[in-house]
Design a protein around this motif. Structure first.
Motif, PDB file in Angstrom:
ATOM      1  N   ALA A  40       0.833  -1.202   0.000  1.00 54.75           N
ATOM      2  CA  ALA A  40       0.000   0.000   0.000  1.00 54.75           C
ATOM      3  C   ALA A  40       0.872   1.258   0.000  1.00 54.75           C
ATOM      4  O   ALA A  40       0.590   2.210  -0.737  1.00 54.75           O
ATOM      5  N   ILE A  41       1.931   1.255   0.781  1.00 57.65           N
ATOM      6  CA  ILE A  41       2.830   2.407   0.847  1.00 57.65           C
ATOM      7  C   ILE A  41       3.582   2.560  -0.472  1.00 57.65           C
ATOM      8  O   ILE A  41       3.743   3.666  -0.990  1.00 57.65           O
ATOM      9  N   GLU A  93       2.532   1.810  -3.425  1.00 57.89           N
ATOM     10  CA  GLU A  93       1.615   2.393  -4.407  1.00 57.89           C
ATOM     11  C   GLU A  93       1.501   3.906  -4.238  1.00 57.89           C
ATOM     12  O   GLU A  93       1.462   4.642  -5.221  1.00 57.89           O
ATOM     13  N   VAL A  94       1.475   4.382  -3.001  1.00 58.12           N
ATOM     14  CA  VAL A  94       1.401   5.823  -2.751  1.00 58.12           C
ATOM     15  C   VAL A  94       2.696   6.497  -3.212  1.00 58.12           C
ATOM     16  O   VAL A  94       2.668   7.519  -3.903  1.00 58.12           O
ATOM     17  N   ARG A 152       3.066   6.892  -6.940  1.00 53.59           N
ATOM     18  CA  ARG A 152       2.221   7.952  -7.506  1.00 53.59           C
ATOM     19  C   ARG A 152       2.942   9.304  -7.512  1.00 53.59           C
ATOM     20  O   ARG A 152       2.682  10.155  -8.346  1.00 53.59           O
ATOM     21  N   HIS A 153       3.866   9.476  -6.589  1.00 51.95           N
ATOM     22  CA  HIS A 153       4.573  10.754  -6.468  1.00 51.95           C
ATOM     23  C   HIS A 153       5.998  10.717  -7.022  1.00 51.95           C
ATOM     24  O   HIS A 153       6.604  11.761  -7.238  1.00 51.95           O
ATOM     25  N   LEU A 188       3.184  14.173  -1.168  1.00 54.94           N
ATOM     26  CA  LEU A 188       3.495  12.805  -0.740  1.00 54.94           C
ATOM     27  C   LEU A 188       3.261  12.664   0.762  1.00 54.94           C
ATOM     28  O   LEU A 188       2.601  11.724   1.202  1.00 54.94           O
ATOM     29  N   GLU A 240      -0.514  12.643   1.515  1.00 50.61           N
ATOM     30  CA  GLU A 240      -1.199  11.389   1.184  1.00 50.61           C
ATOM     31  C   GLU A 240      -0.797  10.267   2.134  1.00 50.61           C
ATOM     32  O   GLU A 240      -1.641   9.487   2.575  1.00 50.61           O
ATOM     33  N   LEU A 241       0.484  10.187   2.461  1.00 47.51           N
ATOM     34  CA  LEU A 241       0.926   9.144   3.398  1.00 47.51           C
ATOM     35  C   LEU A 241       0.306   9.349   4.777  1.00 47.51           C
ATOM     36  O   LEU A 241      -0.171   8.392   5.401  1.00 47.51           O
ATOM     37  N   HIS A 298      -3.272   8.190   5.040  1.00 52.79           N
ATOM     38  CA  HIS A 298      -3.556   6.783   4.720  1.00 52.79           C
ATOM     39  C   HIS A 298      -3.983   6.056   5.997  1.00 52.79           C
ATOM     40  O   HIS A 298      -3.350   6.195   7.039  1.00 52.79           O
TER      41      HIS A 298
END
Length: 91
Positions: A32-33, A35-36, A39-40, A77, A80-81, A84
């Motif tokens: 999951a991390i 993927e985040v 994205r950045h 970033l 978003e983290l 989460h």
């Protein structure tokens, strides 16, 4: 005044920037991390993600060294983290 805006950050871009993310040690946490982060930083290499379990094995600490290109990228970033649901702490 334009020079002041450019010098707001103490970081010189682009640079490699380590981000530590901590959360419960569950099966999908690292994925999951990842993927985040991708994205950045689309060129982030998952093989460079460092993983360390806590002493009791309850939590997992991930260190992701991203290629930071701007303060805006890092802010997005971190935002978003931090939001989460699996993340406890972002440093």
């Amino acid at each position: 005044m334009a020079d002041d805006k450019q010098k707001e950050s103490l970081i010189e871009f682009p640079c490699d920037f380590p981000i530590k993310v901590m959360g419960a040690r569950v099966d999908d946490f690292a994925q999951a991390i990842l993927e985040v982060v991708v994205r950045h930083d689309s060129e982030f290499d998952a093989a460079r993600m460092e993983m360390r379990p806590s002493s009791k094995g309850t939590y997992l600490s991930l260190t992701c060294t991203v290629r930071a290109t701007s303060q805006v990228q890092l802010d997005n970033l971190y935002r978003e983290l931090s939001s989460h649901p699996m993340v406890k702490v972002v440093l």
